[in-house]
Design an enzyme around this catalytic site. Structure first.
Site, PDB file in Angstrom:
ATOM      1  CG  ASP A   1      -2.031   0.937   1.215  1.00 50.65           C
ATOM      2  OD1 ASP A   1      -2.479   1.283   0.111  1.00 50.65           O
ATOM      3  OD2 ASP A   1      -2.505   1.336   2.303  1.00 50.65           O
TER       4      ASP A   1
ATOM      5  CG  HIS B   1      -6.527   5.011  -1.077  1.00 49.96           C
ATOM      6  ND1 HIS B   1      -5.357   4.597  -0.520  1.00 49.96           N
ATOM      7  CD2 HIS B   1      -6.629   4.369  -2.256  1.00 49.96           C
ATOM      8  CE1 HIS B   1      -4.751   3.744  -1.343  1.00 49.96           C
ATOM      9  NE2 HIS B   1      -5.505   3.593  -2.409  1.00 49.96           N
ATOM     10  N   GLY B   2      -8.862   6.034   2.345  1.00 48.17           N
ATOM     11  CA  GLY B   2      -9.299   6.916   3.435  1.00 48.17           C
ATOM     12  C   GLY B   2     -10.743   6.707   3.831  1.00 48.17           C
ATOM     13  CB  ALA B   3     -13.025   3.849   3.510  1.00 49.77           C
TER      14      ALA B   3
HETATM   15  P1  13P Z   1      -7.841   5.345   6.604  1.00 51.24           P
HETATM   16  O1  13P Z   1      -6.727   5.313   7.603  1.00 51.24           O
HETATM   17  O2  13P Z   1      -8.500   6.685   6.539  1.00 51.24           O
HETATM   18  O3  13P Z   1      -8.792   4.221   6.803  1.00 51.24           O
HETATM   19  O4  13P Z   1      -7.192   5.140   5.161  1.00 51.24           O
HETATM   20  C1  13P Z   1      -6.734   3.874   4.791  1.00 51.24           C
HETATM   21  C2  13P Z   1      -6.140   3.856   3.430  1.00 51.24           C
HETATM   22  O5  13P Z   1      -6.609   4.497   2.511  1.00 51.24           O
HETATM   23  C3  13P Z   1      -4.967   2.982   3.206  1.00 51.24           C
HETATM   24  O6  13P Z   1      -4.431   3.123   1.945  1.00 51.24           O
END
Ligand code: 13P
EC number: 4.1.2.40
Length: 285
Positions: A83, A209-211
């Site tokens: 990732d 991403h960033g869910a």
């Molecule tokens: P969060 O930490 O906001 O869940 O984001 C996870 C992510 O997008 C990992 O690539």
């Protein structure tokens, strides 16, 4: 016995059938165990994601071996994913070690350089039946050592996305539509019109991403509009850590990791199950 797989089949199936596969960021044996065990109980395909700091911390060989053990034990598709990797040589090293999915994050580079870097990774990865994700636009917030200031965050341009996918040959595209890594300062606002436009222009699976810290209804809506992979890190880290902290407050002399890690695992398990249900990937293994 199942083997570690790439994300090709699982994401294409999710795209065809209109759900998303959750990608959970794991950090150690305990987090990996909880994710695969819960996914197996709910018969969900699952992606185990490791950022560079996780892979450095746990060791690439250990992650591959643990995931291999999980794939042998449970009858569900399991992928291990690099990732937010920025270095091509590191991605190549870990693909040789057994990772079968990688995100090359060259979103900080110019458009032309982003394309050139991603293309190089795609050419290498495809020889190893490994899928490649790349990001166009740029998410704000913090993901481990990656910190992007709000003013440097950029939304994905739909027309550019089409060109980017065609030129790079990537297998999935991470879109920037208003989510950020980590917790939100205010309310998260997602640009669903932009997501629709991207979906119309691009035919590969789309990644959110960033869910973490986004209301379930918004994540579900994003999935209904074409998101096929949902990344979750912060929403697991916080309850895990809070439960371990609470255990130490209640048991200040505790010194047995098998005891003090357990409440952390239990807390994570509930969230993993919940996220699988939000993604609609239960029963899809
Ligand atoms: P969060 O930490 O906001 O869940 O984001 C996870 C992510 O997008 C990992 O690539």
């Amino acid at each position: 016995m199942m083997k570690i797989v790439s994300t090709r089949e699982m994401l294409n199936k999710a795209q065809r059938e209109g759900y998303a596969v959750p990608a959970f960021n794991i950090h150690n044996l305990e987090t990996l165990q909880v994710v695969v065990e819960t996914a197996a109980e709910l018969k969900s395909p699952v992606i185990l994601a490791g950022t560079p700091s996780t892979v450095n911390y746990a060791g690439g060989e250990f992650i591959v071996s643990m995931a291999d053990a999980a794939a042998g034990k449970y009858d569900i598709p399991i992928a291990i994913h690099l990732d937010h990797y920025e270095e091509v040589n590191e991605i190549e090293e870990f693909i040789k070690l057994g990772f079968r999915s990688a995100m090359i994050d060259a979103s900080h580079k110019s458009y032309e350089d982003n394309i050139a870097t991603v293309k190089e990774v795609v050419e290498f990865a495809h020889k190893y039946d490994t899928t490649v994700e790349a990001e166009l636009g740029r998410l704000g917030g913090q993901e481990d050592d990656l910190v992007v200031d709000e003013k440097d965050a950029k939304y994905t341009n739909p027309e550019q996305a089409k060109d980017f996918v065609e030129k790079t040959g990537i297998d999935s595209l991470a879109v920037a539509i208003g989510t950020a890594h980590g917790l939100y300062k205010g309310e998260a606002k997602l640009d669903f019109d932009r997501l629709k436009e991207i979906r119309d222009m691009v035919d590969v699976p789309l990644v959110l991403h960033g869910a973490s810290d986004i209301p379930d209804e918004l994540v579900k809506k994003a999935i209904s509009l074409g998101i096929c992979k949902v990344n979750v890190a912060t929403d697991l880290k916080i309850p895990f850590s809070d439960a371990v902290k609470k255990y130490f407050i209640e048991n200040p002399t505790a010194n047995d990791p098998r005891k003090y890690m357990q409440p952390g695992k239990d807390a994570m398990k509930k969230i993993v199950a919940h996220k699988i249900m939000v993604c609609g990937s239960n029963g899809k293994a």
